[in-house]
Design an enzyme around this catalytic site. Structure first.
Site, PDB file in Angstrom:
ATOM      1  N   GLU A  37      41.557 -10.919   7.277  1.00 42.93           N
ATOM      2  CA  GLU A  37      41.382  -9.531   6.848  1.00 42.93           C
ATOM      3  C   GLU A  37      40.829  -9.590   5.433  1.00 42.93           C
ATOM      4  O   GLU A  37      41.549  -9.909   4.490  1.00 42.93           O
ATOM      5  CB  GLU A  37      42.713  -8.774   6.897  1.00 42.93           C
ATOM      6  CG  GLU A  37      43.304  -8.645   8.286  1.00 42.93           C
ATOM      7  CD  GLU A  37      42.452  -7.809   9.219  1.00 42.93           C
ATOM      8  OE1 GLU A  37      41.628  -7.004   8.727  1.00 42.93           O
ATOM      9  OE2 GLU A  37      42.583  -7.970  10.442  1.00 42.93           O
ATOM     10  N   LEU A  38      39.521  -9.277   5.288  1.00 39.27           N
ATOM     11  CA  LEU A  38      38.829  -9.566   4.044  1.00 39.27           C
ATOM     12  C   LEU A  38      38.340  -8.276   3.378  1.00 39.27           C
ATOM     13  O   LEU A  38      38.923  -7.230   3.534  1.00 39.27           O
ATOM     14  CB  LEU A  38      37.694 -10.548   4.331  1.00 39.27           C
ATOM     15  CG  LEU A  38      38.131 -11.823   5.073  1.00 39.27           C
ATOM     16  CD1 LEU A  38      36.930 -12.698   5.398  1.00 39.27           C
ATOM     17  CD2 LEU A  38      39.174 -12.597   4.287  1.00 39.27           C
ATOM     18  N   GLY A  46      42.638 -11.320   1.982  1.00 39.46           N
ATOM     19  CA  GLY A  46      42.178 -11.539   0.617  1.00 39.46           C
ATOM     20  C   GLY A  46      40.671 -11.423   0.535  1.00 39.46           C
ATOM     21  O   GLY A  46      40.037 -10.718   1.329  1.00 39.46           O
ATOM     22  N   SER A  47      40.080 -12.141  -0.401  1.00 45.15           N
ATOM     23  CA  SER A  47      38.651 -12.014  -0.654  1.00 45.15           C
ATOM     24  C   SER A  47      37.838 -12.745   0.416  1.00 45.15           C
ATOM     25  O   SER A  47      38.276 -13.759   0.962  1.00 45.15           O
ATOM     26  CB  SER A  47      38.301 -12.585  -2.029  1.00 45.15           C
ATOM     27  OG  SER A  47      38.359 -13.994  -2.014  1.00 45.15           O
ATOM     28  N   GLU A  55      32.038  -5.654  -3.220  1.00 48.05           N
ATOM     29  CA  GLU A  55      33.292  -4.910  -3.226  1.00 48.05           C
ATOM     30  C   GLU A  55      33.750  -4.761  -4.671  1.00 48.05           C
ATOM     31  O   GLU A  55      34.082  -5.745  -5.334  1.00 48.05           O
ATOM     32  CB  GLU A  55      34.355  -5.643  -2.412  1.00 48.05           C
ATOM     33  CG  GLU A  55      35.687  -4.930  -2.389  1.00 48.05           C
ATOM     34  CD  GLU A  55      36.725  -5.695  -1.573  1.00 48.05           C
ATOM     35  OE1 GLU A  55      37.418  -5.070  -0.765  1.00 48.05           O
ATOM     36  OE2 GLU A  55      36.819  -6.927  -1.760  1.00 48.05           O
ATOM     37  N   CYS A 114      40.633  -2.695   0.409  1.00 54.06           N
ATOM     38  CA  CYS A 114      39.392  -3.106   1.066  1.00 54.06           C
ATOM     39  C   CYS A 114      38.753  -1.959   1.846  1.00 54.06           C
ATOM     40  O   CYS A 114      37.618  -2.098   2.300  1.00 54.06           O
ATOM     41  CB  CYS A 114      39.640  -4.310   1.968  1.00 54.06           C
ATOM     42  SG  CYS A 114      40.938  -4.068   3.169  1.00 54.06           S
TER      43      CYS A 114
END
Length: 480
Positions: A254-255, A234-235, A382, A288
């Site tokens: 996992e960003l 996520g963020s 992002e 991402c």
């Protein structure tokens, strides 16, 4: 309006069983904005029960033979293949993903479970060790194996509801770990269908729970000490906060990212353009590793930009049910408005819109800009939308410095005919992966995938996830 293949309501899964205590979560069609189904939501007591069940299931899961884990995963593969079009339709509705891309994600769901099935029976990197390093250890033998870490906690995102869930669930089964999963509230249906298929298998009681829930309940997924690993996608802001609250458990993050594509002097421009267009606007930029920053050598910048704008203008945006649509809606109208605002701010700061820039409801036009100052969010943050910015460089070293000037680092794509530039990029780029003559958005599911800096910790891909979901246990034997 009733949608084909959608049920009127969906249960959650508690300790392998479907439960429907309520229908509190509304799921919308992301293109129309209309509520199309409802999902059961778990409260704190249910989540507590799920964690307790996973704790009780740890030993039975660890005792499953590798061939039994493989058989469970292979059953899932067969059922996903049988239900492929249903899964794609559900994904198209709940995530707003164009139908062709939805079918592609179903393929990756299947492939990820296939890879995990193979890994379930592969030697999990045990080793025999030489301990006879001197007279003191003469006659000693050593070895180690990997054993399941225990109950795992998974929190999955909205943008790839099938495949990113698969990258948590499938390795856990292959490793022999029970789990509790919180799917994204905006896109819970894919994970619940995975749960429906898992419920058909011979997994031990309590081996899995899939629980949409509110934020207050979600704290248990992070803080409960019975859980031995947290895997969050996520963020960055949310991910790092969760890590600070996770206590003693192992954490995999996992960003986000703002991926760079470098187009070097001498690169095949036709090939680069076709791949950059896909990388920037596939999934409406909600990835991402979406191409967000494009760095082009000054000698080819004009030609590349002209071609890229022309190809971008050909993309069709709109209803994801249309087979010809490439860019569907953003996950919510509010997020689409935020992207539109970032474009406006970049323009006011001196940036030039080369194409796109408009919005209709939740659909943002595929947009290219140039001359955007580096302090603007379109450069520094992002965007998570169909927007990319183009800048020029004079020397390859300058491009590498520009690419590294970011708090993110997952993938970078480099289009170059020069092997020395390719190797220099691999040596110097501060990212989890360097892709030569390919867009950074490219991924195959057995690749070690993940980021550095604010983009995360650890690596996905079944083999590498299994390493995180297991611990080393040593054995020493004295023979004299």
């Amino acid at each position: 309006m009733k949608h084909e293949r959608l049920k009127q309501n969906y249960p959650f899964y508690l300790a392998n069983e479907a439960k429907s205590p309520n229908q509190d979560l509304e799921v919308t069609d992301k293109y129309s904005g209309k509520v199309v189904t409802r999902v059961a939501m778990a409260g704190v007591d249910t989540i507590e029960s799920a964690i307790a069940a996973a704790t009780d299931a740890a030993k039975p899961m660890a005792r499953l033979a590798p061939y039994e884990r493989k058989a469970i995963l292979e059953h899932c593969v067969r059922r996903f293949e049988e239900r492929a079009e249903e899964l794609a339709t559900v994904l198209r509705i709940e995530a707003g993903k164009p139908i062709k891309d939805s079918r592609g994600e179903v393929t990756r769901l299947i492939e990820t479970f296939q890879i995990a099935a193979h890994e379930a029976v592969r030697d999990p990197q045990g080793e025999v060790l030489n301990l006879e390093l001197g007279e003191r250890t003469k006659g000693y033998r050593g070895m180690f194996k990997r054993v399941p870490i225990g109950p795992c906690s998974f929190i999955s995102p909205f943008n790839f509801p099938l495949n990113l869930t698969a990258h948590k669930v499938a390795p856990a089964i292959a490793a022999g770990c029970p789990f509790v999963l919180k799917p994204a509230s905006r896109t819970p249906l894919g994970a619940l269908i995975i749960g429906e298929v898992l419920a058909e298998t011979e997994l031990p009681e309590g081996a899995f729970s899939i629980l949409p829930c509110k934020r207050e309940g979600a704290d248990l997924f992070t803080e409960d000490e019975r859980l031995k690993l947290l895997s969050f996608t996520g963020s960055p802001d949310v991910g790092w906060k969760l890590k600070s609250k996770a206590g003693k458990k192992k954490v995999i993050l996992e960003l986000g990212g703002n991926a760079v594509c470098i187009v070097d002097d001498g690169a095949d421009l036709e090939d680069a353009v076709s791949r950059v267009v896909t990388g920037a606007f596939y999934q409406s930029g909600q990835s991402c590793i979406s191409v967000q920053r494009i760095l082009v050598h000054e000698s080819v910048a004009d030609a590349f930009t002209k071609k890229l704008v022309a190809e971008t203008e050909k993309l069709k945006a709109g209803d994801p049910a249309d087979e010809d649509v490439f860019v569907g809606p953003i996950i919510s109208k509010s997020e689409a408005e935020r992207i539109e605002e970032w474009i406006r701010r970049a323009k006011e700061a001196g940036g030039k819109i080369l194409c796109g820039g408009g919005r209709k409801d939740a659909v943002v036009e595929p947009t290219l800009m140039s001359g955007v100052p580096k302090d603007q969010p379109l450069q520094s943050e992002e965007v998570f939308g169909p927007v990319a910015v183009i800048d020029r460089f004079s020397h390859f070293d300058e491009a590498l410095e520009m690419a590294n000037d970011s708090r993110y680092g997952i993938h970078t794509g480099v289009f170059t005919p020069r092997i020395d530039h390719a190797m220099k990029a691999w040596d110097e780029l501060e990212v989890g992966g360097v892709l030569i003559n390919e867009m950074p958005s490219w991924r195959v599911d057995n690749l070690p995938y993940g980021g550095v800096k604010d983009s995360g910790l650890g690596r996905e891909g079944p083999r590498y996830a299994i390493e995180d979901m297991t611990e080393i246990r040593s054995l020493v034997i004295r023979s004299n």
